[in-house]
Motif scaffolding. Sequence first.
Motif, PDB file in Angstrom:
ATOM      1  N   GLN A   1       0.829  -1.205   0.000  1.00  0.00           N
ATOM      2  CA  GLN A   1       0.000   0.000   0.000  1.00  0.00           C
ATOM      3  C   GLN A   1       0.865   1.258   0.000  1.00  0.00           C
ATOM      4  O   GLN A   1       0.540   2.238  -0.683  1.00  0.00           O
ATOM      5  CB  GLN A   1      -0.926   0.004   1.219  1.00  0.00           C
ATOM      6  CG  GLN A   1      -2.136  -0.907   1.067  1.00  0.00           C
ATOM      7  CD  GLN A   1      -3.153  -0.678   2.165  1.00  0.00           C
ATOM      8  OE1 GLN A   1      -2.802  -0.607   3.335  1.00  0.00           O
ATOM      9  NE2 GLN A   1      -4.409  -0.586   1.800  1.00  0.00           N
TER      10      GLN A   1
ATOM     11  N   LEU B   1     -16.106   0.115   3.509  1.00  0.00           N
ATOM     12  CA  LEU B   1     -15.820  -0.298   2.141  1.00  0.00           C
ATOM     13  C   LEU B   1     -15.736  -1.814   2.102  1.00  0.00           C
ATOM     14  O   LEU B   1     -14.730  -2.409   2.479  1.00  0.00           O
ATOM     15  CB  LEU B   1     -14.501   0.313   1.663  1.00  0.00           C
ATOM     16  CG  LEU B   1     -14.066   0.012   0.226  1.00  0.00           C
ATOM     17  CD1 LEU B   1     -15.093   0.548  -0.756  1.00  0.00           C
ATOM     18  CD2 LEU B   1     -12.700   0.607  -0.055  1.00  0.00           C
ATOM     19  N   ARG B   2     -16.825  -2.452   1.694  1.00  0.00           N
ATOM     20  CA  ARG B   2     -16.908  -3.906   1.748  1.00  0.00           C
ATOM     21  C   ARG B   2     -16.180  -4.527   0.570  1.00  0.00           C
ATOM     22  O   ARG B   2     -16.765  -4.908  -0.435  1.00  0.00           O
ATOM     23  CB  ARG B   2     -18.383  -4.354   1.753  1.00  0.00           C
ATOM     24  CG  ARG B   2     -19.177  -3.817   2.941  1.00  0.00           C
ATOM     25  CD  ARG B   2     -18.590  -4.293   4.261  1.00  0.00           C
ATOM     26  NE  ARG B   2     -19.336  -3.778   5.409  1.00  0.00           N
ATOM     27  CZ  ARG B   2     -18.974  -3.935   6.666  1.00  0.00           C
ATOM     28  NH1 ARG B   2     -17.860  -4.589   6.940  1.00  0.00           N
ATOM     29  NH2 ARG B   2     -19.699  -3.425   7.655  1.00  0.00           N
ATOM     30  N   ALA B   3     -14.894  -4.588   0.687  1.00  0.00           N
ATOM     31  CA  ALA B   3     -14.073  -5.180  -0.367  1.00  0.00           C
ATOM     32  C   ALA B   3     -13.094  -6.155   0.271  1.00  0.00           C
ATOM     33  O   ALA B   3     -12.545  -5.894   1.343  1.00  0.00           O
ATOM     34  CB  ALA B   3     -13.312  -4.096  -1.128  1.00  0.00           C
TER      35      ALA B   3
ATOM     36  N   PRO C   1      -9.803  -7.950   1.234  1.00  0.00           N
ATOM     37  CA  PRO C   1      -8.452  -7.385   1.350  1.00  0.00           C
ATOM     38  C   PRO C   1      -7.432  -8.108   0.475  1.00  0.00           C
ATOM     39  O   PRO C   1      -6.473  -8.696   0.958  1.00  0.00           O
ATOM     40  CB  PRO C   1      -8.140  -7.572   2.840  1.00  0.00           C
ATOM     41  CG  PRO C   1      -8.926  -8.766   3.245  1.00  0.00           C
ATOM     42  CD  PRO C   1     -10.203  -8.709   2.426  1.00  0.00           C
ATOM     43  N   THR C   2      -7.668  -8.082  -0.842  1.00  0.00           N
ATOM     44  CA  THR C   2      -6.722  -8.684  -1.776  1.00  0.00           C
ATOM     45  C   THR C   2      -5.640  -7.669  -2.118  1.00  0.00           C
ATOM     46  O   THR C   2      -5.736  -6.486  -1.788  1.00  0.00           O
ATOM     47  CB  THR C   2      -7.439  -9.109  -3.066  1.00  0.00           C
ATOM     48  OG1 THR C   2      -7.941  -7.929  -3.730  1.00  0.00           O
ATOM     49  CG2 THR C   2      -8.604 -10.050  -2.770  1.00  0.00           C
TER      50      THR C   2
ATOM     51  N   VAL D   1      -5.044  -6.494  -4.989  1.00  0.00           N
ATOM     52  CA  VAL D   1      -5.603  -5.506  -5.924  1.00  0.00           C
ATOM     53  C   VAL D   1      -6.315  -4.397  -5.162  1.00  0.00           C
ATOM     54  O   VAL D   1      -6.076  -3.198  -5.391  1.00  0.00           O
ATOM     55  CB  VAL D   1      -6.552  -6.175  -6.929  1.00  0.00           C
ATOM     56  CG1 VAL D   1      -7.247  -5.116  -7.784  1.00  0.00           C
ATOM     57  CG2 VAL D   1      -5.797  -7.150  -7.809  1.00  0.00           C
ATOM     58  N   THR D   2      -7.215  -4.774  -4.245  1.00  0.00           N
ATOM     59  CA  THR D   2      -7.942  -3.749  -3.501  1.00  0.00           C
ATOM     60  C   THR D   2      -7.005  -2.941  -2.604  1.00  0.00           C
ATOM     61  O   THR D   2      -7.156  -1.726  -2.466  1.00  0.00           O
ATOM     62  CB  THR D   2      -9.061  -4.374  -2.656  1.00  0.00           C
ATOM     63  OG1 THR D   2      -8.510  -5.412  -1.825  1.00  0.00           O
ATOM     64  CG2 THR D   2     -10.141  -4.961  -3.531  1.00  0.00           C
ATOM     65  N   GLN D   3      -6.037  -3.605  -2.017  1.00  0.00           N
ATOM     66  CA  GLN D   3      -5.061  -2.878  -1.199  1.00  0.00           C
ATOM     67  C   GLN D   3      -4.285  -1.876  -2.046  1.00  0.00           C
ATOM     68  O   GLN D   3      -4.029  -0.748  -1.603  1.00  0.00           O
ATOM     69  CB  GLN D   3      -4.100  -3.863  -0.537  1.00  0.00           C
ATOM     70  CG  GLN D   3      -4.734  -4.704   0.555  1.00  0.00           C
ATOM     71  CD  GLN D   3      -3.874  -5.886   0.960  1.00  0.00           C
ATOM     72  OE1 GLN D   3      -2.886  -6.216   0.296  1.00  0.00           O
ATOM     73  NE2 GLN D   3      -4.232  -6.539   2.047  1.00  0.00           N
TER      74      GLN D   3
ATOM     75  N   VAL E   1      -5.336  -0.415  -4.880  1.00  0.00           N
ATOM     76  CA  VAL E   1      -6.232   0.674  -5.280  1.00  0.00           C
ATOM     77  C   VAL E   1      -6.407   1.663  -4.128  1.00  0.00           C
ATOM     78  O   VAL E   1      -6.374   2.887  -4.322  1.00  0.00           O
ATOM     79  CB  VAL E   1      -7.596   0.119  -5.730  1.00  0.00           C
ATOM     80  CG1 VAL E   1      -8.604   1.249  -5.909  1.00  0.00           C
ATOM     81  CG2 VAL E   1      -7.436  -0.659  -7.030  1.00  0.00           C
ATOM     82  N   VAL E   2      -6.590   1.139  -2.924  1.00  0.00           N
ATOM     83  CA  VAL E   2      -6.731   2.009  -1.754  1.00  0.00           C
ATOM     84  C   VAL E   2      -5.455   2.824  -1.545  1.00  0.00           C
ATOM     85  O   VAL E   2      -5.505   4.019  -1.238  1.00  0.00           O
ATOM     86  CB  VAL E   2      -7.064   1.168  -0.499  1.00  0.00           C
ATOM     87  CG1 VAL E   2      -6.949   2.016   0.765  1.00  0.00           C
ATOM     88  CG2 VAL E   2      -8.457   0.584  -0.616  1.00  0.00           C
TER      89      VAL E   2
ATOM     90  N   PHE F   1     -11.153   1.595   4.569  1.00  0.00           N
ATOM     91  CA  PHE F   1     -10.854   0.240   4.102  1.00  0.00           C
ATOM     92  C   PHE F   1     -10.388  -0.653   5.249  1.00  0.00           C
ATOM     93  O   PHE F   1     -10.829  -1.796   5.384  1.00  0.00           O
ATOM     94  CB  PHE F   1      -9.778   0.293   3.023  1.00  0.00           C
ATOM     95  CG  PHE F   1      -9.329  -1.052   2.529  1.00  0.00           C
ATOM     96  CD1 PHE F   1     -10.136  -1.803   1.699  1.00  0.00           C
ATOM     97  CD2 PHE F   1      -8.097  -1.576   2.912  1.00  0.00           C
ATOM     98  CE1 PHE F   1      -9.728  -3.055   1.238  1.00  0.00           C
ATOM     99  CE2 PHE F   1      -7.672  -2.814   2.460  1.00  0.00           C
ATOM    100  CZ  PHE F   1      -8.490  -3.559   1.625  1.00  0.00           C
TER     101      PHE F   1
END
Length: 250
Positions: free
Chosen positions: A83, A127-129, A131-132, A134-136, A138-139, A160
């Motif tokens: 991140q 933010l219901r995503a 914790p992959t 990819v999402t980490q 993007v955040v 997040f």
Amino acid sequence: MPDWLPEGVSALGLAVLLFTVFVSGVVYGFAGFGAALIFVPVAARVVPLEIAIAAFTVSAVSSLVTVVPKAWRDVDRAAVTWQILCACISASLGILVLRTVDVTWLKWAMVALIALTLVALVAGWRLRAAPTRVTQGVVGLLAGFCGGALGLLGPPVVIFQLAGPDGAARSRAMTLVFLTVTSVLILPLMALQGVVTWAVLPLGLLLTLPYGAGTWVGHLLFRPEFERLYRGAAYSLIALAVVLGLPVFD
């Protein structure tokens, strides 16, 4: 006032900056977020927004000593490193926005982002995503851009992180490490674009003292069982900062 401070900073203004950064540090130490959300809108009433962001970013160096060493033991190191890397990639674009966009629009955007974050946190929205990576990533990219443009690294990461499965201690550690380390790493990026200059550096270094003391005090106050109390105090101070930071008072 000493001639090494930015032009226009009065004795009262300096006192406001020192007190505000101390309070911000206390909140950051026990809650793991909220320092920039409190400091930047208030400081922008004393000094230009660009100087407020640059000086606060410099002051964040003190957190490397006061809170990061212990927090580092509790984080997912691979996730937080990823991140931080993503945030540094997007920060340069945010800094360019800070340098080129009209300051009034930036102030409104800052207040809106802080208010939206506060509403989301108080209402319990997350933010219901998953914790992959990819999402980490993007955040991290979103946080870096917001940090460069508005001095607000926290909102995307806090929302997040609070959505994930981590408990209060790990969630706090993750945000502490991310916000502190990223703030330090984007300092050279700010210097390259002329935001952090020799004129700003003395003020930032001066702020490290009360900010470091505040984070140390907040760190001592932290108890996981009092998480709701800490968040309530942080939310109240952030709400006050939103009101004080409204551009209509300029």
